[in-house]
Write a protein that holds these residues in place. Sequence first.
Motif, PDB file in Angstrom:
ATOM      1  N   LYS A  95      13.082   6.268   1.211  1.00 37.68           N
ATOM      2  CA  LYS A  95      13.814   5.752  -0.042  1.00 37.68           C
ATOM      3  C   LYS A  95      13.140   4.297  -0.226  1.00 37.68           C
ATOM      4  O   LYS A  95      13.338   3.332  -1.546  1.00 37.68           O
ATOM      5  CB  LYS A  95      15.005   6.497  -0.567  1.00 37.68           C
ATOM      6  CG  LYS A  95      15.186   8.064  -0.471  1.00 37.68           C
ATOM      7  CD  LYS A  95      14.210   8.442  -1.461  1.00 37.68           C
ATOM      8  CE  LYS A  95      14.244   9.867  -1.937  1.00 37.68           C
ATOM      9  NZ  LYS A  95      13.650  10.064  -2.761  1.00 37.68           N
ATOM     10  N   ASN A  96      14.103   3.786   1.228  1.00 37.68           N
ATOM     11  CA  ASN A  96      14.583   2.050   1.029  1.00 37.68           C
ATOM     12  C   ASN A  96      13.012   1.409   1.245  1.00 37.68           C
ATOM     13  O   ASN A  96      12.967   1.326   2.493  1.00 37.68           O
ATOM     14  CB  ASN A  96      15.325   1.306   2.073  1.00 37.68           C
ATOM     15  CG  ASN A  96      16.436   1.777   1.419  1.00 37.68           C
ATOM     16  OD1 ASN A  96      17.319   2.129   0.220  1.00 37.68           O
ATOM     17  ND2 ASN A  96      17.370   2.747   2.609  1.00 37.68           N
ATOM     18  N   ILE A  97      12.023   1.123   0.574  1.00 37.45           N
ATOM     19  CA  ILE A  97      10.585   0.389   0.974  1.00 37.45           C
ATOM     20  C   ILE A  97      10.679  -1.371   0.843  1.00 37.45           C
ATOM     21  O   ILE A  97      10.914  -1.380   0.372  1.00 37.45           O
ATOM     22  CB  ILE A  97       9.620   0.837  -0.112  1.00 37.45           C
ATOM     23  CG1 ILE A  97       9.223   2.653  -0.041  1.00 37.45           C
ATOM     24  CG2 ILE A  97       8.200   0.568   0.727  1.00 37.45           C
ATOM     25  CD1 ILE A  97       8.613   3.204  -1.409  1.00 37.45           C
ATOM     26  N   GLY A  98      11.087  -1.583   1.590  1.00 37.56           N
ATOM     27  CA  GLY A  98      10.563  -2.684   2.340  1.00 37.56           C
ATOM     28  C   GLY A  98       9.871  -3.754   1.564  1.00 37.56           C
ATOM     29  O   GLY A  98       8.656  -3.045   1.335  1.00 37.56           O
ATOM     30  N   PRO A  99       8.927  -4.684   2.134  1.00 34.59           N
ATOM     31  CA  PRO A  99       8.195  -5.826   0.970  1.00 34.59           C
ATOM     32  C   PRO A  99       7.084  -5.494   2.155  1.00 34.59           C
ATOM     33  O   PRO A  99       5.605  -5.906   2.058  1.00 34.59           O
ATOM     34  CB  PRO A  99       8.828  -7.362   1.826  1.00 34.59           C
ATOM     35  CG  PRO A  99       9.911  -7.136   2.720  1.00 34.59           C
ATOM     36  CD  PRO A  99      10.042  -6.477   2.489  1.00 34.59           C
ATOM     37  N   GLN A 100       6.926  -4.793   3.268  1.00 30.85           N
ATOM     38  CA  GLN A 100       5.598  -5.051   4.186  1.00 30.85           C
ATOM     39  C   GLN A 100       5.347  -3.450   3.538  1.00 30.85           C
ATOM     40  O   GLN A 100       4.355  -2.831   4.574  1.00 30.85           O
ATOM     41  CB  GLN A 100       6.456  -4.510   5.423  1.00 30.85           C
ATOM     42  CG  GLN A 100       7.065  -5.952   6.398  1.00 30.85           C
ATOM     43  CD  GLN A 100       5.771  -6.884   6.738  1.00 30.85           C
ATOM     44  OE1 GLN A 100       4.417  -6.099   6.726  1.00 30.85           O
ATOM     45  NE2 GLN A 100       6.243  -8.069   6.200  1.00 30.85           N
ATOM     46  N   GLY A 101       5.972  -2.182   2.385  1.00 30.26           N
ATOM     47  CA  GLY A 101       5.803  -1.231   2.517  1.00 30.26           C
ATOM     48  C   GLY A 101       5.572   0.136   2.735  1.00 30.26           C
ATOM     49  O   GLY A 101       6.781  -0.108   3.694  1.00 30.26           O
ATOM     50  N   LYS A 102       5.289   0.994   2.122  1.00 32.73           N
ATOM     51  CA  LYS A 102       5.713   2.446   2.662  1.00 32.73           C
ATOM     52  C   LYS A 102       5.353   2.812   4.016  1.00 32.73           C
ATOM     53  O   LYS A 102       6.005   3.759   4.691  1.00 32.73           O
ATOM     54  CB  LYS A 102       5.155   3.655   2.097  1.00 32.73           C
ATOM     55  CG  LYS A 102       6.275   4.088   1.585  1.00 32.73           C
ATOM     56  CD  LYS A 102       5.988   5.697   0.466  1.00 32.73           C
ATOM     57  CE  LYS A 102       6.411   7.252   1.005  1.00 32.73           C
ATOM     58  NZ  LYS A 102       5.912   7.853  -0.237  1.00 32.73           N
ATOM     59  N   GLY A 156      -3.553   7.400   7.384  1.00 32.82           N
ATOM     60  CA  GLY A 156      -4.598   7.881   6.359  1.00 32.82           C
ATOM     61  C   GLY A 156      -3.957   8.191   4.939  1.00 32.82           C
ATOM     62  O   GLY A 156      -5.021   7.753   3.706  1.00 32.82           O
ATOM     63  N   SER A 157      -2.660   8.002   4.546  1.00 34.64           N
ATOM     64  CA  SER A 157      -2.307   7.454   3.404  1.00 34.64           C
ATOM     65  C   SER A 157      -2.527   6.181   2.932  1.00 34.64           C
ATOM     66  O   SER A 157      -2.343   5.508   1.874  1.00 34.64           O
ATOM     67  CB  SER A 157      -0.857   7.848   3.414  1.00 34.64           C
ATOM     68  OG  SER A 157      -0.925   9.293   3.698  1.00 34.64           O
ATOM     69  N   LEU A 158      -2.758   4.875   3.880  1.00 37.92           N
ATOM     70  CA  LEU A 158      -2.732   3.737   3.339  1.00 37.92           C
ATOM     71  C   LEU A 158      -3.809   2.967   2.828  1.00 37.92           C
ATOM     72  O   LEU A 158      -3.797   2.080   1.644  1.00 37.92           O
ATOM     73  CB  LEU A 158      -2.626   2.987   4.777  1.00 37.92           C
ATOM     74  CG  LEU A 158      -2.461   1.223   4.385  1.00 37.92           C
ATOM     75  CD1 LEU A 158      -1.134   0.813   3.479  1.00 37.92           C
ATOM     76  CD2 LEU A 158      -3.481   0.133   5.867  1.00 37.92           C
ATOM     77  N   ALA A 159      -4.862   4.430   2.397  1.00 38.99           N
ATOM     78  CA  ALA A 159      -5.906   3.533   1.642  1.00 38.99           C
ATOM     79  C   ALA A 159      -6.154   4.650   0.161  1.00 38.99           C
ATOM     80  O   ALA A 159      -6.310   3.346  -0.436  1.00 38.99           O
ATOM     81  CB  ALA A 159      -7.413   5.027   2.324  1.00 38.99           C
ATOM     82  N   SER A 160      -5.631   5.127   0.178  1.00 36.63           N
ATOM     83  CA  SER A 160      -4.720   5.399  -1.242  1.00 36.63           C
ATOM     84  C   SER A 160      -3.513   4.197  -2.035  1.00 36.63           C
ATOM     85  O   SER A 160      -4.357   4.371  -3.379  1.00 36.63           O
ATOM     86  CB  SER A 160      -4.389   6.859  -0.869  1.00 36.63           C
ATOM     87  OG  SER A 160      -2.814   6.861  -0.914  1.00 36.63           O
ATOM     88  N   GLU A 235      -0.572  -3.042   0.914  1.00 36.67           N
ATOM     89  CA  GLU A 235      -0.552  -1.974   0.645  1.00 36.67           C
ATOM     90  C   GLU A 235      -0.778  -2.610  -1.605  1.00 36.67           C
ATOM     91  O   GLU A 235       0.439  -2.662  -2.398  1.00 36.67           O
ATOM     92  CB  GLU A 235       0.426  -1.366   0.164  1.00 36.67           C
ATOM     93  CG  GLU A 235       1.044  -0.549   1.117  1.00 36.67           C
ATOM     94  CD  GLU A 235       2.028   0.276   2.082  1.00 36.67           C
ATOM     95  OE1 GLU A 235       2.845   0.671   1.073  1.00 36.67           O
ATOM     96  OE2 GLU A 235       2.506   0.408   2.821  1.00 36.67           O
ATOM     97  N   ASN A 236      -1.724  -2.482  -2.035  1.00 33.73           N
ATOM     98  CA  ASN A 236      -2.025  -3.282  -3.687  1.00 33.73           C
ATOM     99  C   ASN A 236      -1.419  -2.665  -4.470  1.00 33.73           C
ATOM    100  O   ASN A 236      -1.615  -3.139  -5.301  1.00 33.73           O
ATOM    101  CB  ASN A 236      -2.938  -4.159  -3.178  1.00 33.73           C
ATOM    102  CG  ASN A 236      -3.918  -4.440  -2.002  1.00 33.73           C
ATOM    103  OD1 ASN A 236      -3.510  -5.998  -1.781  1.00 33.73           O
ATOM    104  ND2 ASN A 236      -4.693  -3.920  -1.392  1.00 33.73           N
TER     105      ASN A 236
END
Length: 489
Positions: A95-102, A156-160, A235-236
Amino acid sequence: MSDNQTTEHHREPSMPQKMTDANYSKQIPVSQKIAYGFGDFGNGFMFDLGQAYLTKFWTDAAGIGAGIVAGIFAFTKIFDAFMDPIAGSIIDNRKNIGPQGKFRPTMMFSAIILGIMTVITFTMPMGLSSTGKVIYAYAAYMIWGLVYSFTNDPYGSLASVMSRNPQDRSFMATSRQVGSVAAQFIAGVAFIPLMELLGGGMGSGNERHGYFWAAAIFAVLGVVMFLICFLGTKENVKVHRDTAAKPEGFKDYFKIVFTNGPLFAIILMTLFTISAMNTNNTMMVYFAQYNLGNINYQPLVNSIMMGVSIIGIFSIPILTKWFGKKKVTVVCLVISGVANLLNFALPTNPVTFIVLITIGYTALCIPNGITWAYVSDVIDYGEWHTGMRKEAITYAAFNFSRKLAQSLAAIVSAGILAVTGYIANGHQSSSTLLGIKGAMTLYPGACMIIAAFVIGFLYKLNDERFKKVATDLDNGKWEKGNIGDKDTK
């Protein structure tokens, strides 16, 4: 022709459509796409290392029977497969997603632990009984597999969430596959010579010592590669997240698999392609030492096979742009299958073996690279089809098939050695040599033909259909409404 028809024919796109097309066409910097591939470069230094050499380490250096090794791989990979949805759920429920992404922070932290566990799996403490060795191998590899899930699922999820642009995704698929095969190339060429340099050679008293230090060097390199990926990516893609959603369970996991038709097709294809590739990588050292009669053929064959494969992988963006992902995948799988089956049918000869194994492996690496673009597409399709975005658990479902495929490859590889009477560092019977050759060529050949039928007839998410999916998502829509209307109230 009427005025109305003329107006309809020349109608300008609406402003929302122009914005959507721009978003769909927007590409991320090349540096990010290249940096993404370094993740699988690092992954290969740890994951592919185990797939290629852990069987050899356990059977020859640790003295564990081939049949028991088959059981270790089979059980631990199935265990890992069931850990993947748990890892995916934990990552998706952040839930707590910081500036570096999920995904990036979890990936990086887990990669460090994975490096440590890679060294531990290539360690066998002195003084253990036969039972103690087996228990140690089971425990070390089970823990390694759990940590791997927490490394690979977010990667693997990062690319999406880096880009929705099809060419970006093809580039990242290429970058990732180049990284993977480059790591296999380096491991295939350098690991055995490095192990022998540090440990005194196959069958020597310091063989375990050589495996330990060679694995440690590769693990450090793997962590450094993941660091490059972490620092070089972003994570754009802005996606909607339900902050009040309840944690998923296995019910949600199976719902995702069986309501996402394209995902199911990719899972089924992967069972055959990855089990074939891993069996090939595992049996190469045995085939070189016993069928070709010289262990030094192993780095030579790997350098040619994987070197050509890397060149072939660079063609992925061009091939997919001209012919589409699905057509390229089917044709390459058929070519790979035919090459491997010919290799089994022809008498064993170093020249013909190297030529055909190179063709077969290169033709397999291209669809394996395209698979990563498929995965990002089916994540988006899942959101479009259900109204809920679940990257990590969707990737975990895909990774489940990879773990089962790895288990199947272990059963085939070590199982054939056990059934045909393999003797560690000894003279092999004709049935053992035939078994090694069958696992090396016949099994991958059959798998490729089956995989071609699976992707050809079951995968329905072609490039045109995906464009509609991406367009709807960029406009905040899913198949039956607006994104967010299924949030927990």
